[in-house]
Design a protein around this motif. Structure first.
Motif, PDB file in Angstrom:
ATOM      1  N   LEU A  96       0.820  -1.209   0.000  1.00 20.66           N
ATOM      2  CA  LEU A  96       0.000   0.000   0.000  1.00 20.66           C
ATOM      3  C   LEU A  96       0.856   1.262   0.000  1.00 20.66           C
ATOM      4  O   LEU A  96       0.494   2.276  -0.600  1.00 20.66           O
ATOM      5  N   ARG A  97       2.002   1.249   0.650  1.00 23.60           N
ATOM      6  CA  ARG A  97       2.871   2.414   0.719  1.00 23.60           C
ATOM      7  C   ARG A  97       3.724   2.594  -0.531  1.00 23.60           C
ATOM      8  O   ARG A  97       4.268   3.684  -0.772  1.00 23.60           O
ATOM      9  N   ALA A  98       3.867   1.543  -1.327  1.00 20.27           N
ATOM     10  CA  ALA A  98       4.825   1.555  -2.428  1.00 20.27           C
ATOM     11  C   ALA A  98       4.397   2.531  -3.518  1.00 20.27           C
ATOM     12  O   ALA A  98       3.217   2.748  -3.773  1.00 20.27           O
ATOM     13  N   GLY A  99       5.408   3.103  -4.138  1.00 19.35           N
ATOM     14  CA  GLY A  99       5.214   3.976  -5.295  1.00 19.35           C
ATOM     15  C   GLY A  99       6.328   3.746  -6.284  1.00 19.35           C
ATOM     16  O   GLY A  99       7.037   2.721  -6.249  1.00 19.35           O
ATOM     17  N   GLU A 100       6.507   4.693  -7.178  1.00 19.10           N
ATOM     18  CA  GLU A 100       7.521   4.566  -8.218  1.00 19.10           C
ATOM     19  C   GLU A 100       8.901   4.381  -7.600  1.00 19.10           C
ATOM     20  O   GLU A 100       9.316   5.140  -6.721  1.00 19.10           O
ATOM     21  N   GLY A 101       9.612   3.351  -8.029  1.00 19.78           N
ATOM     22  CA  GLY A 101      10.957   3.088  -7.563  1.00 19.78           C
ATOM     23  C   GLY A 101      11.044   2.188  -6.339  1.00 19.78           C
ATOM     24  O   GLY A 101      12.145   1.954  -5.832  1.00 19.78           O
ATOM     25  N   ASP A 102       9.918   1.678  -5.850  1.00 13.48           N
ATOM     26  CA  ASP A 102       9.914   0.842  -4.645  1.00 13.48           C
ATOM     27  C   ASP A 102       9.873  -0.658  -4.951  1.00 13.48           C
ATOM     28  O   ASP A 102       9.486  -1.462  -4.111  1.00 13.48           O
ATOM     29  N   GLN A 103      10.297  -1.041  -6.162  1.00 14.15           N
ATOM     30  CA  GLN A 103      10.230  -2.452  -6.533  1.00 14.15           C
ATOM     31  C   GLN A 103      11.073  -3.324  -5.612  1.00 14.15           C
ATOM     32  O   GLN A 103      10.670  -4.436  -5.255  1.00 14.15           O
ATOM     33  N   GLU A 104      12.247  -2.842  -5.223  1.00 12.03           N
ATOM     34  CA  GLU A 104      13.138  -3.649  -4.394  1.00 12.03           C
ATOM     35  C   GLU A 104      12.523  -3.921  -3.018  1.00 12.03           C
ATOM     36  O   GLU A 104      12.740  -4.983  -2.437  1.00 12.03           O
ATOM     37  N   GLN A 105      11.773  -2.978  -2.499  1.00 12.37           N
ATOM     38  CA  GLN A 105      11.132  -3.190  -1.203  1.00 12.37           C
ATOM     39  C   GLN A 105      10.087  -4.299  -1.285  1.00 12.37           C
ATOM     40  O   GLN A 105       9.963  -5.117  -0.383  1.00 12.37           O
ATOM     41  N   LEU A 106       9.345  -4.346  -2.374  1.00 13.64           N
ATOM     42  CA  LEU A 106       8.349  -5.401  -2.539  1.00 13.64           C
ATOM     43  C   LEU A 106       8.993  -6.735  -2.883  1.00 13.64           C
ATOM     44  O   LEU A 106       8.431  -7.790  -2.588  1.00 13.64           O
ATOM     45  N   ALA A 107      10.176  -6.697  -3.508  1.00  8.77           N
ATOM     46  CA  ALA A 107      10.863  -7.942  -3.872  1.00  8.77           C
ATOM     47  C   ALA A 107      11.279  -8.728  -2.643  1.00  8.77           C
ATOM     48  O   ALA A 107      11.528  -9.938  -2.733  1.00  8.77           O
ATOM     49  N   ALA A 108      11.367  -8.088  -1.483  1.00 12.91           N
ATOM     50  CA  ALA A 108      11.680  -8.823  -0.264  1.00 12.91           C
ATOM     51  C   ALA A 108      10.559  -9.793   0.088  1.00 12.91           C
ATOM     52  O   ALA A 108      10.794 -10.772   0.802  1.00 12.91           O
ATOM     53  N   TYR A 109       9.356  -9.541  -0.412  1.00 10.20           N
ATOM     54  CA  TYR A 109       8.223 -10.429  -0.174  1.00 10.20           C
ATOM     55  C   TYR A 109       7.873 -11.250  -1.420  1.00 10.20           C
ATOM     56  O   TYR A 109       7.565 -12.434  -1.318  1.00 10.20           O
ATOM     57  N   TYR A 110       7.921 -10.595  -2.578  1.00 13.47           N
ATOM     58  CA  TYR A 110       7.602 -11.256  -3.853  1.00 13.47           C
ATOM     59  C   TYR A 110       8.760 -10.994  -4.808  1.00 13.47           C
ATOM     60  O   TYR A 110       8.906  -9.884  -5.335  1.00 13.47           O
ATOM     61  N   PRO A 111       9.642 -11.977  -5.051  1.00  8.93           N
ATOM     62  CA  PRO A 111      10.865 -11.734  -5.830  1.00  8.93           C
ATOM     63  C   PRO A 111      10.623 -11.151  -7.215  1.00  8.93           C
ATOM     64  O   PRO A 111      11.424 -10.336  -7.692  1.00  8.93           O
ATOM     65  N   ASP A 112       9.539 -11.522  -7.892  1.00  4.43           N
ATOM     66  CA  ASP A 112       9.288 -11.028  -9.245  1.00  4.43           C
ATOM     67  C   ASP A 112       8.779  -9.598  -9.266  1.00  4.43           C
ATOM     68  O   ASP A 112       8.480  -9.062 -10.347  1.00  4.43           O
ATOM     69  N   ALA A 113       8.672  -8.942  -8.113  1.00  2.00           N
ATOM     70  CA  ALA A 113       8.217  -7.551  -8.086  1.00  2.00           C
ATOM     71  C   ALA A 113       9.224  -6.617  -8.743  1.00  2.00           C
ATOM     72  O   ALA A 113       8.891  -5.465  -9.051  1.00  2.00           O
ATOM     73  N   THR A 114      10.451  -7.070  -8.964  1.00  2.50           N
ATOM     74  CA  THR A 114      11.465  -6.208  -9.587  1.00  2.50           C
ATOM     75  C   THR A 114      11.103  -5.825 -11.013  1.00  2.50           C
ATOM     76  O   THR A 114      11.604  -4.820 -11.529  1.00  2.50           O
ATOM     77  N   VAL A 115      10.264  -6.590 -11.673  1.00  4.11           N
ATOM     78  CA  VAL A 115       9.901  -6.299 -13.068  1.00  4.11           C
ATOM     79  C   VAL A 115       8.503  -5.696 -13.160  1.00  4.11           C
ATOM     80  O   VAL A 115       7.983  -5.517 -14.265  1.00  4.11           O
ATOM     81  N   ILE A 116       7.875  -5.373 -12.035  1.00  2.79           N
ATOM     82  CA  ILE A 116       6.531  -4.793 -12.041  1.00  2.79           C
ATOM     83  C   ILE A 116       6.639  -3.276 -12.118  1.00  2.79           C
ATOM     84  O   ILE A 116       7.498  -2.667 -11.468  1.00  2.79           O
ATOM     85  N   ARG A 117       5.769  -2.664 -12.877  1.00  2.56           N
ATOM     86  CA  ARG A 117       5.767  -1.212 -13.028  1.00  2.56           C
ATOM     87  C   ARG A 117       4.957  -0.583 -11.908  1.00  2.56           C
ATOM     88  O   ARG A 117       3.784  -0.930 -11.704  1.00  2.56           O
ATOM     89  N   LEU A 118       5.557   0.319 -11.173  1.00  8.89           N
ATOM     90  CA  LEU A 118       4.894   1.034 -10.083  1.00  8.89           C
ATOM     91  C   LEU A 118       4.787   2.513 -10.441  1.00  8.89           C
ATOM     92  O   LEU A 118       5.727   3.090 -11.001  1.00  8.89           O
ATOM     93  N   GLU A 119       3.671   3.113 -10.100  1.00 11.14           N
ATOM     94  CA  GLU A 119       3.442   4.526 -10.394  1.00 11.14           C
ATOM     95  C   GLU A 119       3.006   5.245  -9.127  1.00 11.14           C
ATOM     96  O   GLU A 119       2.590   4.627  -8.150  1.00 11.14           O
ATOM     97  N   GLY A 120       3.089   6.566  -9.185  1.00 12.07           N
ATOM     98  CA  GLY A 120       2.654   7.381  -8.070  1.00 12.07           C
ATOM     99  C   GLY A 120       3.757   7.631  -7.066  1.00 12.07           C
ATOM    100  O   GLY A 120       4.800   6.965  -7.052  1.00 12.07           O
ATOM    101  N   GLU A 121       3.511   8.591  -6.200  1.00  8.01           N
ATOM    102  CA  GLU A 121       4.490   8.964  -5.189  1.00  8.01           C
ATOM    103  C   GLU A 121       4.460   7.978  -4.030  1.00  8.01           C
ATOM    104  O   GLU A 121       3.382   7.634  -3.535  1.00  8.01           O
ATOM    105  N   PRO A 122       5.602   7.487  -3.560  1.00  6.28           N
ATOM    106  CA  PRO A 122       5.608   6.565  -2.416  1.00  6.28           C
ATOM    107  C   PRO A 122       5.003   7.219  -1.178  1.00  6.28           C
ATOM    108  O   PRO A 122       5.202   8.401  -0.910  1.00  6.28           O
TER     109      PRO A 122
END
Length: 365
Positions: A104-130
Motif C-alpha cells: 500500500l505504501r509503495a510507489g515509483e521506484g519501490d520495486q526492491e522493497q516489494l521484492a523482499a516479499y515477492y521476488p518477481d516484483a522487480t519487473v513490475i511497473r509502479l506509479e505514483g508517489e511513495p
C-alpha cells in the motif's frame, strides 16, 4: 593337581583286580584342550533336540500364520487421509500483513522493497508517489490452506489516500481575489487484499514467500447473529435484586469503588478487578434475562443454589466525563436471600438448538 580318570583297554601287562574293577587311575598329568568327551556328548544331544523342535514347530507356526492372515476376499480398508497441517499458518498471516502494508505504501521506484516479499516484483511497473497511500489497522480476517505449504491470507486494511490527482480549484472572494482552496481531507475506506503465501522449513527455520502480488477482493460475507439464550432487553429496574447485584459488582470491577469485590462473588469464584480503574462511575441501563419473555417486575430472590444467566448493558463514565456503552454476560447464583456473581462469562450464551422432529409416516395396507 587333581588326577584325571581315564578309561583304557586292558593290556597284557595289566591285571584285573580281584574286586572286579576294570578301570585304573592314571595319576600322570596331562593337558586337555577343547571340550571334554562328556561335554561333546551333551552338546550333540542339545543340537539334536533343537533340530527336532524346529521340525515340529515349523509346520505349526506356518498354520498359525495362515490363520492370522486377513482374508483376501474382504474389502480392503483404506488408510485415513492425513489431517491438514496447520504448521506455518501464524507465520504466513504475519508475513501477509507486512507485505500488504509495504504494497500500500509503495510507489515509483519501490520495486526492491516489494521484492523482499515477492521476488518477481522487480519487473513490475509502479506509479505514483511513495507513501501517498497508506494502510492502517491491518488485520487478518481469513486464513485457509489451499495446498500443502500454501496459504491464502485475506488482510483487511483501512486505506487512507492523502491527496487526489487533480489540483484543487481556487475560489474567488467577493472582492474578486483568488482564495486558496482548502486541502482535501484524506479519503479513508476499509478494503481487503488476498495474498498467497508459500512456506517451507529449512534447517529448522520457517521461510515464507509470496507467490504473486496481492489481489483486492470483496469483504467477507456478514453472518447472521445466532439466537441468544436471554429474553428481550428491558430497562433495569432499581428495585430488581438482579439490578442491584450487577450494579454493585460492576461498580467495584470497573471503578474500584463499592468496597472489596469479593463481597459480591459466590463462594469459590475468583474475579480480579481492572487496575488501574478506567472509569469513575457506571449506570446499568438494560437487562436481558435467561428464560424471561415479559417485562414483569421482580423483587424477590429464589431459593439458594438457583443459577441465572443475564446480559447487562451499561454506560461507563471515563475521566473525560464521556459515557461509553459496555455489555457484560454474567451468571448469578442465589444465596442467603441475595444474588451473587458466580461467573463473568466470556461471551453471551447462544440458545440451544431446537430438537429435530421427524413425522412418522402412517402405515399403509
Amino acid at each position: 593337581m587333581k588326577s584325571l580318570i581315564r578309561r583304557r583297554p586292558a593290556g597284557p601287562e595289566d591285571t584285573v583286580p580281584e574286586d572286579g574293577q576294570d578301570w585304573a587311575v592314571d595319576s600322570r598329568p596331562e593337558d586337555v584342550g577343547g571340550w571334554s568327551s562328556g561335554a561333546q556328548a551333551n552338546t550333540s544331544a542339545l543340537l539334536r533336540w533343537c533340530a527336532w523342535a524346529l521340525l515340529i514347530l515349523g509346520p505349526l507356526l506356518a498354520v498359525a500364520a495362515l490363520v492370522a492372515a486377513p482374508s483376501g476376499t474382504g474389502t480392503p480398508v483404506a488408510p485415513a487421509p492425513p489431517a491438514p497441517s496447520t504448521a506455518g499458518s501464524q507465520g504466513s498471516a504475519g508475513f501477509a500483513v507486512l507485505f500488504v502494508d509495504a504494497y500500500l505504501r509503495a510507489g515509483e521506484g519501490d520495486q526492491e522493497q516489494l521484492a523482499a516479499y515477492y521476488p518477481d516484483a522487480t519487473v513490475i511497473r509502479l506509479e505514483g508517489e511513495p507513501g501517498r497511500r497508506t494502510g492502517q489497522q491491518l488485520t487478518v480476517v481469513r486464513l485457509r490452506q489451499t495446498s500443502p505449504g500454501i496459504w491464502s491470507v485475506t488482510v483487511a486494511a483501512r486505506v487512507r489516500e492523502s491527496g487526489t490527482s487533480a489540483a484543487p480549484t481556487p475560489k474567488r472572494t467577493s472582492a474578486g481575489r483568488q482564495q486558496e482552496a482548502a486541502p482535501v481531507p484524506p479519503a479513508e475506506r476499509l478494503r481487503y487484499f488476498q495474498v498467497p503465501v508459500a512456506t517451507t522449513v529449512t534447517g529448522g527455520t520457517s521461510g515464507y514467500v509470496a507467490l504473486s502480488m496481492p489481489a483486492e477482493v470483496a469483504a467477507p460475507p456478514r453472518v447472521t447473529s445466532p439466537e441468544l439464550l436471554y429474553g428481550p432487553q428491558r430497562p433495569a429496574a432499581p428495585t430488581d435484586p438482579r439490578t442491584q447485584a450487577v450494579t454493585e459488582f460492576l461498580t467495584a470491577y470497573l471503578t474500584g469503588r463499592a468496597g472489596d469485590i469479593d463481597r459480591y462473588l459466590a463462594p469459590g469464584t475468583r474475579i480480579t478487578p481492572i487496575s488501574p480503574a478506567p472509569y469513575t462511575g457506571i449506570a446499568v441501563d438494560h437487562l436481558a434475562v435467561e428464560g424471561e419473555r415479559g417485562g414483569e417486575a421482580t423483587t424477590t430472590v429464589p431459593a439458594d443454589g438457583t443459577r441465572l444467566r443475564l446480559l447487562v448493558s451499561l454506560r461507563a463514565t471515563g475521566s473525560d466525563t464521556v459515557r461509553r456503552p459496555l455489555a457484560y454476560a454474567l451468571t448469578l447464583t442465589a444465596r442467603a436471600g441475595r444474588w451473587e456473581i458466580a461467573e463473568l462469562d466470556g461471551a453471551p450464551t447462544p440458545a440451544p438448538a431446537p430438537l429435530a422432529t421427524t413425522a412418522s409416516a402412517a402405515p399403509t395396507n
